[in-house]
Design an enzyme around this catalytic site. Sequence first.
Site, PDB file in Angstrom:
ATOM      1  N   ASP A  73       6.972  -7.969   3.487  1.00  0.00           N
ATOM      2  CA  ASP A  73       7.130  -8.962   4.613  1.00  0.00           C
ATOM      3  C   ASP A  73       7.994  -9.992   4.102  1.00  0.00           C
ATOM      4  OD1 ASP A  73       6.980 -10.633   6.855  1.00  0.00           O
ATOM      5  OD2 ASP A  73       5.491 -11.762   6.168  1.00  0.00           O
ATOM      6  N   TYR A 112      -2.869  -7.969   5.776  1.00  0.00           N
ATOM      7  CA  TYR A 112      -2.449  -7.794   7.206  1.00  0.00           C
ATOM      8  C   TYR A 112      -3.524  -7.034   8.214  1.00  0.00           C
ATOM      9  CZ  TYR A 112       2.237  -9.862   7.219  1.00  0.00           C
ATOM     10  OH  TYR A 112       3.301 -10.602   7.103  1.00  0.00           O
ATOM     11  N   LYS A 143       1.834  -5.869  -7.796  1.00  0.00           N
ATOM     12  CA  LYS A 143       1.274  -6.907  -8.392  1.00  0.00           C
ATOM     13  C   LYS A 143       0.039  -6.186  -9.241  1.00  0.00           C
ATOM     14  CE  LYS A 143       1.180 -11.061 -10.306  1.00  0.00           C
ATOM     15  NZ  LYS A 143       2.706 -11.924 -10.834  1.00  0.00           N
ATOM     16  N   ASP A 178       7.086 -10.448  -8.371  1.00  0.00           N
ATOM     17  CA  ASP A 178       7.875 -11.659  -8.805  1.00  0.00           C
ATOM     18  C   ASP A 178       9.004 -11.327  -9.469  1.00  0.00           C
ATOM     19  OD1 ASP A 178       5.880 -10.839 -10.475  1.00  0.00           O
ATOM     20  OD2 ASP A 178       5.105 -12.736 -11.340  1.00  0.00           O
TER      21      ASP A 178
END
Length: 361
Positions: A248, A124, A191, A224
Amino acid sequence: MTYSVTLIPGDGTGPEIAEAMRRVLDATGVEFDWHIQNAGAEVAEKTGEPLPESVLDSIRENKLAIKGPLTTPVGTGFRSVTVAMRKELDLYACLRPCKMYKGVRSFYDEIDLVIVRENTEDLYAGIEFERGSQAASDLIGHLSSLNGSVIPSDSGISIKPISVEATDRIVRFAFDYALANGRKKVTAVHKANIMKFSDGLFLEVARDVARDYPEVEFEDRIVDNMCMQLVQKPELYDVMVLPNLYGDIVSDLCAGLIGGLGVAPGANIGDDFAVFEATHGSAPRYTGMNKVNPLAMILSGLMMLRHIGETTAADMLDSAIARLIEAGDSVTYDMKPNRDDPTAVGTSDVADALIRLMHDA
Ligand code: NAD
């Protein structure tokens, strides 16, 4: 005491839900002096600037704001005003409590999660290189000479910076929130197995900060896996802290757990200012139809009441919202078992019903 608050109605369905929120907050008996400020596409058309300095100045002066959603053009045009505001005012923490009210449409009996999303960096950050531009071509060449990266020449590129400083303060915010609100556990989401130098850094800093808070449990999850776990076993989680983009996405997932975007509130908080806003966007196709759910924005107003210490008013509003949802008659289409339910009420009717419930209490 009268609180001066900057009110940005937003666009699309924003002005309708903002008006519902304003009426409900005024009805709590707390005195507000609302400073209306406009931003977004219409303002950009008139002034050439989607986020005029006067809006930021108003928030700087009042230190408190509540905003409706603002539409962001996709692909071209100006970047998100909301994202710019978060950066300009250094509103580094996006706080999204996801607590389920009895009577919402949900697959679960009880959900009580809190999302703490980093608000200033990650993908972002707005560091982007357009396909075919000289800058993109230079960058591709530079990366190739730097470490042999092979990037197709027709690529667009977005950069993902994650810093020690920003990670440290967001993780501390999550732990401080956990302590102040009697929460037991913080889960860092990342991640790091794939993005070792950005998400890996996020995880390393989170582990370091966690050592300063021995009274709160700490764990981490790969994003995930976290998504699947939240769907299967949401009761295992408490406060989650995430880099911007995962925050988000997981926010919408958690909104889905508690009955949808219509009931998911939020706040953007920095050291000096706080801007409250729902998780959802401007739902433009319903503009002017008195149709969408104002509860997410009203719940954001409720967060504001708690933030300024107006606990009695906050509790009164919370109880009215709980009764309204449980009764299920004065709610918008998205909260009915069937979306075409003819008994669904409009945006302003929800505000009227809440005002009645608070006065009858
Ligand atoms: P959205 O949140 O506006 O809509 C997603 C879905 O949820 C739609 O089906 C919509 O009708 C429904 N929905 C949203 N709010 C609702 C409400 N209050 N009551 C009932 N149903 C509701 O997301 P989108 O369609 O991806 O985005 C629309 C615009 O909003 C885009 O321009 C986007 O950039 C912008 N946006 C702004 C913000 C913000 O200002 N903070 C946040 C997200 C999206």
